[in-house]
Write a protein that holds these residues in place. Structure first.
Motif, PDB file in Angstrom:
ATOM      1  N   LEU A   1       0.799  -1.226   0.000  1.00 59.24           N
ATOM      2  CA  LEU A   1       0.000   0.000   0.000  1.00 59.24           C
ATOM      3  C   LEU A   1       0.833   1.279   0.000  1.00 59.24           C
ATOM      4  O   LEU A   1       0.383   2.304  -0.496  1.00 59.24           O
ATOM      5  CB  LEU A   1      -0.957   0.011   1.191  1.00 59.24           C
ATOM      6  CG  LEU A   1      -2.084  -1.022   1.120  1.00 59.24           C
ATOM      7  CD1 LEU A   1      -2.868  -1.034   2.426  1.00 59.24           C
ATOM      8  CD2 LEU A   1      -2.994  -0.751  -0.047  1.00 59.24           C
ATOM      9  N   THR A   2       2.021   1.242   0.572  1.00 58.95           N
ATOM     10  CA  THR A   2       2.801   2.477   0.712  1.00 58.95           C
ATOM     11  C   THR A   2       3.947   2.597  -0.287  1.00 58.95           C
ATOM     12  O   THR A   2       4.639   3.611  -0.305  1.00 58.95           O
ATOM     13  CB  THR A   2       3.367   2.611   2.133  1.00 58.95           C
ATOM     14  OG1 THR A   2       4.263   1.525   2.383  1.00 58.95           O
ATOM     15  CG2 THR A   2       2.262   2.630   3.165  1.00 58.95           C
ATOM     16  N   SER A   3       4.137   1.604  -1.126  1.00 57.63           N
ATOM     17  CA  SER A   3       5.235   1.623  -2.087  1.00 57.63           C
ATOM     18  C   SER A   3       5.132   2.848  -2.998  1.00 57.63           C
ATOM     19  O   SER A   3       4.111   3.105  -3.621  1.00 57.63           O
ATOM     20  CB  SER A   3       5.206   0.353  -2.934  1.00 57.63           C
ATOM     21  OG  SER A   3       6.227   0.385  -3.900  1.00 57.63           O
ATOM     22  N   GLY A   4       6.196   3.643  -3.019  1.00 53.85           N
ATOM     23  CA  GLY A   4       6.264   4.808  -3.876  1.00 53.85           C
ATOM     24  C   GLY A   4       5.649   6.076  -3.316  1.00 53.85           C
ATOM     25  O   GLY A   4       5.723   7.128  -3.948  1.00 53.85           O
TER      26      GLY A   4
ATOM     27  N   PRO B   1       5.383   9.332  -0.778  1.00 53.18           N
ATOM     28  CA  PRO B   1       6.307  10.151   0.006  1.00 53.18           C
ATOM     29  C   PRO B   1       6.194   9.798   1.497  1.00 53.18           C
ATOM     30  O   PRO B   1       5.106   9.466   1.981  1.00 53.18           O
ATOM     31  CB  PRO B   1       5.827  11.584  -0.248  1.00 53.18           C
ATOM     32  CG  PRO B   1       5.024  11.523  -1.502  1.00 53.18           C
ATOM     33  CD  PRO B   1       4.425  10.152  -1.532  1.00 53.18           C
ATOM     34  N   PRO B   2       7.303   9.881   2.232  1.00 58.95           N
ATOM     35  CA  PRO B   2       7.288   9.552   3.661  1.00 58.95           C
ATOM     36  C   PRO B   2       6.259  10.363   4.460  1.00 58.95           C
ATOM     37  O   PRO B   2       5.645   9.844   5.396  1.00 58.95           O
ATOM     38  CB  PRO B   2       8.707   9.854   4.131  1.00 58.95           C
ATOM     39  CG  PRO B   2       9.540   9.790   2.903  1.00 58.95           C
ATOM     40  CD  PRO B   2       8.658  10.212   1.776  1.00 58.95           C
ATOM     41  N   GLY B   3       6.047  11.627   4.097  1.00 52.14           N
ATOM     42  CA  GLY B   3       5.071  12.450   4.807  1.00 52.14           C
ATOM     43  C   GLY B   3       3.648  11.941   4.647  1.00 52.14           C
ATOM     44  O   GLY B   3       2.835  12.041   5.564  1.00 52.14           O
ATOM     45  N   VAL B   4       3.344  11.394   3.482  1.00 55.12           N
ATOM     46  CA  VAL B   4       2.013  10.839   3.244  1.00 55.12           C
ATOM     47  C   VAL B   4       1.819   9.578   4.086  1.00 55.12           C
ATOM     48  O   VAL B   4       0.781   9.392   4.721  1.00 55.12           O
ATOM     49  CB  VAL B   4       1.799  10.542   1.744  1.00 55.12           C
ATOM     50  CG1 VAL B   4       0.477   9.817   1.505  1.00 55.12           C
ATOM     51  CG2 VAL B   4       1.853  11.825   0.932  1.00 55.12           C
TER      52      VAL B   4
ATOM     53  N   TYR C   1      -2.853  11.879  -5.065  1.00 55.49           N
ATOM     54  CA  TYR C   1      -2.840  12.624  -6.301  1.00 55.49           C
ATOM     55  C   TYR C   1      -1.577  13.480  -6.436  1.00 55.49           C
ATOM     56  O   TYR C   1      -1.280  13.962  -7.512  1.00 55.49           O
ATOM     57  CB  TYR C   1      -4.064  13.547  -6.397  1.00 55.49           C
ATOM     58  CG  TYR C   1      -5.369  12.801  -6.308  1.00 55.49           C
ATOM     59  CD1 TYR C   1      -5.695  11.803  -7.212  1.00 55.49           C
ATOM     60  CD2 TYR C   1      -6.282  13.096  -5.305  1.00 55.49           C
ATOM     61  CE1 TYR C   1      -6.884  11.127  -7.131  1.00 55.49           C
ATOM     62  CE2 TYR C   1      -7.482  12.421  -5.220  1.00 55.49           C
ATOM     63  CZ  TYR C   1      -7.783  11.426  -6.133  1.00 55.49           C
ATOM     64  OH  TYR C   1      -8.973  10.775  -6.044  1.00 55.49           O
ATOM     65  N   GLY C   2      -0.867  13.647  -5.332  1.00 61.04           N
ATOM     66  CA  GLY C   2       0.394  14.382  -5.348  1.00 61.04           C
ATOM     67  C   GLY C   2       0.167  15.807  -5.417  1.00 61.04           C
ATOM     68  O   GLY C   2       0.724  16.744  -5.476  1.00 61.04           O
TER      69      GLY C   2
END
Length: 94
Positions: A15-18, A20-23, A93-94
């Motif tokens: 689920l977290t691959s790719g 940003p660490p903050g997200v 969505y970045g």
């Protein structure tokens, strides 16, 4: 202190691959808060974690909650029987 917990489903790596660490940190913070709401299930008011987020017209089932000023959302499933909130999807969505 809540006796509920949270977990990734299927896995944190998937689920977290790719992301940003903050997200990832924000998702984990929200999951902790949702698990704390699950603790309300021991009170007569009901399962609070099953009422948070979309859809607004019913409780239970897969829920969605906006993250980072609507730049994404998480899909989560609160399961009172397991006393756990499962993070099932992260859309960014970045």
């Amino acid at each position: 202190m809540s006796d509920w917990s949270w977990d990734y489903n299927p896995s944190a790596e998937y689920l977290t691959s790719g992301l940003p660490p903050g997200v990832v940190a924000e998702v984990e913070r929200l999951a902790t808060e949702l698990a704390a709401l699950g603790h309300e299930a021991t009170r007569p008011r009901g399962h609070e974690a099953t009422k948070v987020g979309r859809p607004f017209d019913r409780e239970g089932g897969l829920r969605q909650f906006d993250i980072m000023n609507s730049r994404g959302f998480i899909s989560f499933l609160p399961v009172p029987r397991h006393r756990c909130v499962y993070v099932c999807g992260i859309t960014w969505y970045g």
